[in-house]
Enzyme design. Structure first.
Site, PDB file in Angstrom:
ATOM      1  N   LEU A  65      33.966  15.360  98.022  1.00 23.04           N
ATOM      2  CA  LEU A  65      34.914  14.707  98.917  1.00 23.04           C
ATOM      3  C   LEU A  65      36.142  14.370  98.077  1.00 23.04           C
ATOM      4  O   LEU A  65      36.018  13.971  96.925  1.00 23.04           O
ATOM      5  CB  LEU A  65      34.307  13.440  99.531  1.00 23.04           C
ATOM      6  CG  LEU A  65      33.030  13.648 100.361  1.00 23.04           C
ATOM      7  CD1 LEU A  65      32.483  12.300 100.829  1.00 23.04           C
ATOM      8  CD2 LEU A  65      33.282  14.554 101.554  1.00 23.04           C
ATOM      9  N   ASN A  96      33.946  15.211  91.005  1.00 20.42           N
ATOM     10  CA  ASN A  96      35.207  15.922  90.767  1.00 20.42           C
ATOM     11  C   ASN A  96      36.367  15.334  91.556  1.00 20.42           C
ATOM     12  O   ASN A  96      36.993  15.987  92.385  1.00 20.42           O
ATOM     13  CB  ASN A  96      35.042  17.408  91.097  1.00 20.42           C
ATOM     14  CG  ASN A  96      34.537  17.646  92.508  1.00 20.42           C
ATOM     15  OD1 ASN A  96      33.801  16.843  93.069  1.00 20.42           O
ATOM     16  ND2 ASN A  96      34.932  18.765  93.094  1.00 20.42           N
ATOM     17  N   ASN A 279      32.300  29.627  93.176  1.00 19.75           N
ATOM     18  CA  ASN A 279      31.855  29.449  91.795  1.00 19.75           C
ATOM     19  C   ASN A 279      30.443  28.877  91.814  1.00 19.75           C
ATOM     20  O   ASN A 279      30.279  27.720  92.203  1.00 19.75           O
ATOM     21  CB  ASN A 279      32.805  28.503  91.054  1.00 19.75           C
ATOM     22  CG  ASN A 279      32.537  28.446  89.556  1.00 19.75           C
ATOM     23  OD1 ASN A 279      31.848  29.296  89.003  1.00 19.75           O
ATOM     24  ND2 ASN A 279      33.086  27.435  88.908  1.00 19.75           N
ATOM     25  N   ASP A 306      26.953  23.016  99.138  1.00 19.81           N
ATOM     26  CA  ASP A 306      27.968  23.045  98.072  1.00 19.81           C
ATOM     27  C   ASP A 306      29.360  22.897  98.675  1.00 19.81           C
ATOM     28  O   ASP A 306      30.305  23.610  98.321  1.00 19.81           O
ATOM     29  CB  ASP A 306      27.865  24.311  97.233  1.00 19.81           C
ATOM     30  CG  ASP A 306      28.534  24.148  95.868  1.00 19.81           C
ATOM     31  OD1 ASP A 306      28.609  23.002  95.382  1.00 19.81           O
ATOM     32  OD2 ASP A 306      28.979  25.163  95.289  1.00 19.81           O
TER      33      ASP A 306
END
Length: 418
Positions: A65, A96, A279, A306
Site C-alpha cells: 500500500l 516498501n 518481479n 503480491d
C-alpha cells in the site's frame, strides 16, 4: 444486530461442517448458530446469494500500500476496503513505503491507520534499515509493536553474512525472516524471463538461475543457522524442487507463489504491455505447471496476490522504463480458481499462511469469532477495467477469463458486501 447467512456451503477442513450446506447466524461478531435451517426474525440482516460458499477469512501475505509516501498509488484506508471487497479479512503489508517501515514507530503508524477496519492489517517490517541491505533493523522492537515478519520487499539480501546473522538473531524471539529469491549479479538489468521470448522481443533477460542461486544460498544458511525462513513469490520449476528437498531434510522453510505466476506466462509480453512486467518476471509454461503442482502437493504453502499498485506515471510508459509490479487483490481468487481445485488453494489462503505468520485462524464453529469470506466459486467472468477497485490500475488480468465471484466478508463484527 444479527446477520443470517442462508444456504451457505462451508469450505473449512477444520470445521465439523466442512462441505455441508447450512444456515449461519452471526450475533455480536460471533457464530451463534449453524444449522440446516434457522428461522428468520425481523431483526436479522438476511444474506441470500446465488451458490453462496463461505470459508475462513482469507489472508494475503504480500500486499503493498502506498501510504506513507506514495498515497497517489493507494492509501491504507482505501487499500483495506479493496482487500475486504476482494475477500481478504487480513493482509500483511510490505515495508516498501517512504519512509520504509523499519522502526517501532513506523509499525505502530501502520497499525493505528487500520484501526477498526473490517480487514485487519499486519505489518511486515524491513529486515534491514531503509531496506538498504547493509545493517539489520531493530527486529525485536518492531515485533513487540506488532510486526509479524521481516523482509526487504522485492530486494534480495546480497550480504551472505548479514542473512546468516538475521536468521540467528531472529531465533531469540521466534521471528520469521523473508528472503527475496533473486541474485542481482546474475539477474543484472534483466526485465523479462531469459529465454525464447526475451530473445525474440529484444528484452534483457533475467535468468531463472538468478532465483535458484539465491534460494540455494539461503537454504545452505538456514541449514547452518536453524531458525525459520520464508521465501516469497517463487517462480520456477527448480525453485519448487529446491524447497521440496529442503523440507525433506527437515528445514523450517516455507514459500509462496503469486497468483499471476500460476496463470500467466512470458507469452504475454509480445504486446510489450507493462502491466505484465513483474518481479520475478513471468516465466514459461513448464514453470507454471510446476508451480501449480507445487501447490497441489503442498510444497508451496501460500498463494498471494503480491498486490503492488503503481501509479500511471511509472507504469504506462515504455516497457523497459516501467516499474515492476501488478495489482492483484481483486483478481486473485478468480485467477487461481480458474486453474486449481478449490480445496487446494483455499488452504493456501487460510490455514497455511496463518500458521506460518502466527495469526489465529477462526474455524467455522459455533461460538467462534466470525471471520469469514463469502464467494461463489462457479460463475465465470471476463475481468474488466470496471472491476478494478484499487486507486492504481496496473492489473495483468484485464480482459482475462476468471472463474468465481467474491461477495465480500464478515470480519471484526462488520459485514462488507459488494
Amino acid at each position: 444486530m444479527s446477520t443470517l447467512l442462508k444456504n451457505a456451503t462451508i469450505i473449512d477442513a477444520t470445521s465439523p461442517y466442512h462441505n455441508q450446506k447450512k444456515d449461519i447466524l452471526i450475533s455480536d461478531g460471533k457464530l451463534e448458530k449453524i444449522a440446516d435451517s434457522i428461522q428468520n426474525k425481523d431483526t436479522y440482516t438476511v444474506i441470500e446469494l446465488e451458490n453462496l460458499h463461505v470459508s475462513c477469512g482469507w489472508f494475503d501475505t504480500s500486499v503493498s500500500l502506498g501510504e506513507p509516501g506514495f498515497e497517489e498509488r493507494e492509501t491504507i484506508k482505501h487499500g483495506l476496503q479493496v482487500a475486504a471487497k476482494s475477500g481478504f479479512t487480513s493482509i500483511a503489508v510490505n515495508s516498501n513505503t517512504n519512509p520504509v517501515i523499519d522502526s517501532k514507530s513506523d509499525v505502530e503508524f501502520l497499525i493505528s491507520k487500520a484501526f477498526n477496519s473490517a480487514t485487519k492489517l499486519y505489518p511486515i517490517a524491513a529486515l534491514t534499515k531503509n531496506s538498504d541491505g547493509l545493517e539489520i533493523s531493530e527486529m525485536y522492537d518492531m515485533q513487540q509493536s506488532g510486526a509479524i515478519a521481516f523482509g526487504d520487499y522485492n530486494k534480495p539480501i546480497e550480504n551472505d553474512n548479514l542473512m546468516k546473522i538475521a536468521l540467528l538473531y531472529a531465533q531469540n524471539f521466534d521471528g520469521l525472516v523473508l528472503s527475496f529469491p533473486k541474485n542481482n549479479a546474475i539477474a543484472g538489468d534483466g526485465i523479462a524471463n531469459e529465454g525464447i521470448n526475451s530473445t525474440k522481443l529484444g528484452l534483457k533477460g533475467n535468468p531463472a538461475l538468478a532465483e535458484h542461486i539465491q534460494i540455494s544460498r539461503d537454504l545452505f544458511l538456514l541449514e547452518y543457522t536453524g531458525g525459520k525462513l520464508h521465501i516469497p513469490t517463487i517462480s520456477t520449476t527448480k525453485s519448487v524442487n529446491l524447497i521440496k528437498e529442503a523440507k525433506k531434510k527437515g528445514l523450517k522453510v516455507t514459500c509462496s507463489v503469486a497468483a499471476h505466476h500460476l496463470v500467466l506466462t512470458d507469452d504475454e509480453l509480445h504486446a510489450f504491455d507493462s502491466n505484465f512486467k513483474t518481479n520475478p518476471p513471468l516465466r514459461t509454461k513448464e514453470d507454471l505447471k510446476a508451480l501449480q503442482k507445487g501447490v497441489e502437493t503442498g510444497v508451496i504453502d501460500i498463494i498471494t496476490s503480491d498486490h503492488n499498485p503503481i501509479d500511471i506515471e511509472h507504469k504506462k510508459v515504455e516497457f523497459s522504463e516501467a516499474k515492476d509490479g501488478v495489482i492483484g487483490l481483486e483478481s486473485a481468487f478468480g485467477a487461481v480458481n480458474s486453474v486449481l481445485d478449490l480445496a487446494d488453494f483455499i488452504d493456501c489462503f487460510t490455514t497455511k499462511p496463518k500458521a506460518i505468520f502466527k495469526i489465529e485462524n477462526h474455524s467455522i464453529k459455533e461460538g467462534n469469532f466470525a471471520d469469514i469470506t463469502l464467494f461463489n466459486p462457479e460463475t465465470e467472468v471476463i475481468f474488466a477495467s470496471k472491476d478494478i477497485l484499487s486507486t492504481s490500475k496496473n492489473s495483468a488480468f484485464i480482459n482475462k477469463r476468471l472463474k468465481g465471484k467474491v461477495y465480500g466478508i464478515f470480519a471484526n463484527n462488520q459485514l462488507i458486501i459488494n
